[in-house]
Design an enzyme around this catalytic site. Structure first.
Site, short mmCIF file in Angstrom:
data_model
loop_
_atom_site.label_atom_id
_atom_site.label_comp_id
_atom_site.label_asym_id
_atom_site.label_seq_id
_atom_site.Cartn_x
_atom_site.Cartn_y
_atom_site.Cartn_z
N ASP A 102 0.83 -1.21 0.00
CA ASP A 102 0.00 0.00 0.00
C ASP A 102 0.86 1.26 0.00
O ASP A 102 0.40 2.34 -0.34
CB ASP A 102 -0.93 0.00 1.23
CG ASP A 102 -0.19 -0.23 2.54
OD1 ASP A 102 0.91 -0.82 2.53
OD2 ASP A 102 -0.72 0.17 3.60
N TYR A 125 11.15 3.20 0.75
CA TYR A 125 10.60 1.83 0.67
C TYR A 125 9.52 1.76 -0.42
O TYR A 125 9.52 0.88 -1.26
CB TYR A 125 10.03 1.44 2.04
CG TYR A 125 9.20 0.18 2.04
CD1 TYR A 125 9.80 -1.07 1.92
CD2 TYR A 125 7.81 0.24 2.18
CE1 TYR A 125 9.02 -2.23 1.93
CE2 TYR A 125 7.04 -0.91 2.20
CZ TYR A 125 7.65 -2.14 2.07
OH TYR A 125 6.89 -3.28 2.07
N LYS A 129 9.58 -0.48 -3.84
CA LYS A 129 8.55 -1.50 -4.09
C LYS A 129 7.83 -1.22 -5.42
O LYS A 129 7.46 -2.14 -6.14
CB LYS A 129 7.55 -1.57 -2.93
CG LYS A 129 8.12 -2.13 -1.63
CD LYS A 129 8.58 -3.58 -1.73
CE LYS A 129 7.42 -4.53 -1.90
NZ LYS A 129 7.89 -5.96 -1.92
N1 LIG Z 1 5.20 -6.29 6.67
C1 LIG Z 1 4.27 -5.45 6.20
O1 LIG Z 1 3.60 -4.76 6.96
C2 LIG Z 1 3.99 -5.37 4.72
C3 LIG Z 1 3.03 -4.46 4.26
C4 LIG Z 1 2.78 -4.39 2.89
C5 LIG Z 1 3.47 -5.20 2.02
N2 LIG Z 1 4.40 -6.05 2.49
C6 LIG Z 1 5.12 -6.89 1.53
O2 LIG Z 1 4.80 -8.22 1.82
C7 LIG Z 1 5.90 -9.06 1.47
C8 LIG Z 1 6.24 -9.96 2.63
O3 LIG Z 1 6.60 -9.14 3.73
P1 LIG Z 1 6.94 -9.74 5.17
O4 LIG Z 1 6.18 -8.95 6.15
O5 LIG Z 1 6.82 -11.21 5.15
O6 LIG Z 1 8.47 -9.32 5.27
P2 LIG Z 1 9.60 -9.87 6.24
O7 LIG Z 1 9.01 -10.60 7.40
O8 LIG Z 1 10.51 -8.71 6.50
O9 LIG Z 1 10.35 -10.94 5.35
C9 LIG Z 1 11.12 -10.57 4.25
C10 LIG Z 1 12.07 -11.70 3.99
O10 LIG Z 1 12.84 -11.34 2.85
C11 LIG Z 1 14.14 -11.83 3.09
N3 LIG Z 1 15.13 -11.14 2.26
C12 LIG Z 1 15.60 -9.88 2.41
N4 LIG Z 1 16.53 -9.65 1.48
C13 LIG Z 1 16.65 -10.78 0.74
C14 LIG Z 1 17.46 -11.17 -0.35
N5 LIG Z 1 18.35 -10.33 -0.88
N6 LIG Z 1 17.31 -12.42 -0.85
C15 LIG Z 1 16.41 -13.28 -0.32
N7 LIG Z 1 15.62 -12.97 0.72
C16 LIG Z 1 15.75 -11.74 1.23
C17 LIG Z 1 14.38 -11.59 4.55
O11 LIG Z 1 15.44 -12.40 4.99
P3 LIG Z 1 16.45 -11.88 6.13
O12 LIG Z 1 15.60 -11.62 7.33
O13 LIG Z 1 17.42 -13.00 6.29
O14 LIG Z 1 17.05 -10.62 5.55
C18 LIG Z 1 13.04 -11.99 5.14
O15 LIG Z 1 13.02 -13.34 5.47
C19 LIG Z 1 7.01 -8.11 1.04
O16 LIG Z 1 6.99 -7.99 -0.36
C20 LIG Z 1 6.62 -6.79 1.65
O17 LIG Z 1 7.16 -5.69 0.93
C21 LIG Z 1 4.68 -6.17 3.82
#
Ligand SMILES: NC(=O)c1ccc[n+]([C@@H]2O[C@H](COP(=O)([O-])OP(=O)(O)OC[C@H]3O[C@@H](n4cnc5c(N)ncnc54)[C@H](OP(=O)(O)O)[C@@H]3O)[C@@H](O)[C@H]2O)c1
Length: 292
Positions: A102, A125, A129
């Site tokens: 979002d 960010y 994205k």
């Molecule tokens: N969290 C939110 O509130 C939110 C809101 C809107 C959209 N999103 C989107 O939803 C999706 C999932 O988010 P999430 O909350 O699950 O995020 P998350 O918990 O931060 O997980 C992201 C994962 O990506 C891994 N990562 C980072 N850099 C990497 C790389 N170079 N190669 C491979 N893996 C890598 C991280 O590993 P390490 O920890 O080892 O770095 C982590 O395990 C993302 O696309 C995010 O932008 C999230």
């Protein structure tokens, strides 16, 4: 069907590992230590050897404030690396499922955001994205899913933070003038499972390549915090104050309104997420069970 999940150690990635896949689906997962998606050669080689029908990109640089001072790294992960996945997906003739946010919107709209609304990120960010959306769109077969305010039992998020602070403090101060759609990582994972099933592992093109996938129920952070405290089995006897964004300055600017309308997903694919209040109870119970 064979599904590859990259970024499998994050909130969404871990939910995708335990999501309700059809038993005939083989799910191959890669954590960041197993596959760094910024390593183009490694991505191309791994995807070639796995031969997936679907690649789900759950990897992202999600540290919204840190990204303000580290935009190059955030772009490498959230933008450039998605281009590597798009190339790999095309070579494998796979569907690329790219998860977005979002925060591609500026938050000035009065109502709900639909997929055709103009983007205008107000943070590093969000910009990176949005670059990822554009990089994914180059793939022959891709679906971009914008979600919001993700929380779950596996990982760190607003819900786990509120529970921790409630145990440590007798006063909480939570922002009440930002509104969004808190979305359970498990619900998002289930929607991805349903989408890949609908598209027959990517063989059947989805009517659109861009969908909003979020809880249909909006909330402010303060409303969400109150609901977390109410769902908790540990009574919070202190005060939870509503404050403004100006009272809680952060490095990154966040959209004041980022309500995502997920109607297109419901109309096209008959996939609807439950309201966040219902999902939240299960998540809080699982977090508290894990702490006992
Ligand atoms: N969290 C939110 O509130 C939110 C809101 C809107 C959209 N999103 C989107 O939803 C999706 C999932 O988010 P999430 O909350 O699950 O995020 P998350 O918990 O931060 O997980 C992201 C994962 O990506 C891994 N990562 C980072 N850099 C990497 C790389 N170079 N190669 C491979 N893996 C890598 C991280 O590993 P390490 O920890 O080892 O770095 C982590 O395990 C993302 O696309 C995010 O932008 C999230």
């Amino acid at each position: 069907m064979r599904v590859l999940v990259v970024g499998a150690g994050g909130q969404l990635g871990r939910e995708l590992r335990r999501a309700p896949w059809d038993p005939a689906t083989a799910v191959v997962t890669r954590r960041s230590a197993e596959l760094d998606i910024t390593d183009r050669d490694a991505v191309l080689a791994d995807v070639e050897s796995i031969e997936p029908d679907v690649i789900v990109n759950a990897a992202a640089y999600t540290a919204v404030d840190r990204a303000e001072d580290d935009e190059a790294r955030a772009l490498a992960v959230n933008g450039t690396a998605v281009g590597h996945l798009a190339v790999a997906a095309d070579r494998a003739q796979a569907l690329l499922v790219q998860v977005s946010t979002d925060y591609v919107f500026d938050g000035t709209a009065a109502g709900w955001y639909v997929e055709t609304d103009p983007t205008g990120p107000v943070s590093a960010y969000g910009r990176t994205k949005l670059a990822g959306e554009r990089a994914a769109a180059v793939a022959d077969r891709c679906v971009i899913l914008r979600t919001a305010w993700v929380y779950g039992a596996l990982g760190s998020n607003f819900v786990t933070t509120v529970l921790r602070l409630a145990a440590e403090r007798d006063e909480l101060r939570i922002v009440a003038d930002q509104v969004g759609c808190p979305t359970s990582a498990a619900d998002l994972a289930a929607a991805i499972v349903a989408l890949t099933g609908w598209s027959e592992g990517g063989a059947r093109p989805t009517p659109s390549r861009l969908y909003h996938v979020a809880s249909p129920e909006p909330a402010t952070w303060h409303e969400l915090a109150i609901a977390v405290l109410e769902a908790s089995g540990v009574p919070f006897t202190g005060e939870c104050h509503a404050i403004t964004t100006a009272d809680y300055p952060t490095r990154a600017t966040r959209p004041a309104n980022s309500r995502l309308d997920s109607g297109r997903l419901a109309r096209d694919l008959a996939i609807e997420l439950p309201g966040w209040r219902r999902s939240l109870r299960a998540v809080v119970a699982e977090i508290e069970q894990g702490r006992r």
